[in-house]
Design an enzyme around this catalytic site. Structure first.
Site, PDB file in Angstrom:
ATOM      1  N   HIS A  25       0.817  -1.208   0.000  1.00  0.00           N
ATOM      2  CA  HIS A  25       0.000   0.000   0.000  1.00  0.00           C
ATOM      3  C   HIS A  25       0.855   1.265   0.000  1.00  0.00           C
ATOM      4  CE1 HIS A  25      -3.655  -2.211   0.422  1.00  0.00           C
ATOM      5  NE2 HIS A  25      -3.339  -2.709   1.597  1.00  0.00           N
ATOM      6  N   CYS A  81       0.596   2.500  -4.780  1.00  0.00           N
ATOM      7  CA  CYS A  81      -0.121   3.697  -5.219  1.00  0.00           C
ATOM      8  C   CYS A  81       0.668   4.952  -4.866  1.00  0.00           C
ATOM      9  CB  CYS A  81      -1.489   3.755  -4.559  1.00  0.00           C
ATOM     10  SG  CYS A  81      -2.594   2.420  -5.032  1.00  0.00           S
TER      11      CYS A  81
END
Length: 225
Positions: A25, A81
């Site tokens: 993440h 991301c």
């Protein structure tokens, strides 16, 4: 993770080649120092980030970029991301309107040093700072994988990684060709996952990025770890 970052660069000597790979993440947070072009710091989200905090790009730069001494090279491969400039390296490679790669200067206006101590750091990341990186089964046709990680491995195995330019082009082309009409797996952005219920149904729109401590000719510089 913080201890591992510290360990990675300890005792490095001329001729050493270091690799930092992260697939997980990533996010952003507001930057209050004026050092970021887009006004946001990029972050990595370890499993315990809710109690121990996110790892911010400034910290990553201080831990594994600035300590690099002459003759030491670091490659970072970041599949997350908002990871375009997550190492806070001073130069970002962009395609201009003529289809040519040019280096954007991202050195902080404050004069804060984001380079090394004589070494070299180069980073491949899964997407631009304002994009998300997807997990998808469309590439392997078997199971969900990080799109950037899969394309990176495929480019190396197919011999497309002879130069930094050929490697970057191969990854971007694979994602672009797969992205048209693709249904992906979970997006690895925490916010997007919460909003979508943890699934990703659109085509792949991410674009892998290349950053470096110094500009170089990406189509002639050989790639090697």
């Amino acid at each position: 993770m913080r201890m591992a970052l510290y360990w990675l660069v300890q005792g490095c000597q001329p001729g050493d080649s270091l690799v930092f790979h992260y697939s997980g993440h990533g996010s952003q947070q507001r930057n209050n120092t004026g050092d970021e072009v887009d006004g946001f710091d990029e972050t990595l989200l370890p499993l315990d980030f809710e109690t121990q905090g996110m790892i911010v790009d400034d910290e990553i730069n201080a831990r594994i970029v600035r300590p690099l001494t002459r003759g030491v090279r670091l490659h970072a491969i970041i599949d997350a991301c908002h990871s375009g400039t997550v190492l806070d390296l001073p130069f970002l490679c962009r395609l201009n309107r003529s289809g040519q790669y040019v280096w954007e200067d991202h050195r902080p206006r404050s004069g804060t040093w984001k380079g090394t101590s004589g070494g070299e750091a180069i980073s491949f990341s899964g997407c631009d700072d304002n994009q998300t990186s997807a997990d998808t089964s469309a590439l392997s046709r078997i199971t969900s994988t990080g799109a950037m990680t899969y394309c990176f491995i495929q480019a190396i195995e197919k011999g497309a990684g002879t130069t930094y330019g050929s490697l970057l082009n191969s990854m971007r082309n694979t994602i672009r060709e797969t992205g048209a009409g693709t249904g992906g797996g979970p997006v690895t952005s925490l916010i997007t996952m919460l909003l979508t219920g943890g699934s990703y149904s659109g085509g792949l729109t991410q674009e892998p990025q290349l950053t470096s401590t110094e500009p170089f000719e990406i189509h002639t510089k050989p790639f090697y770890l």
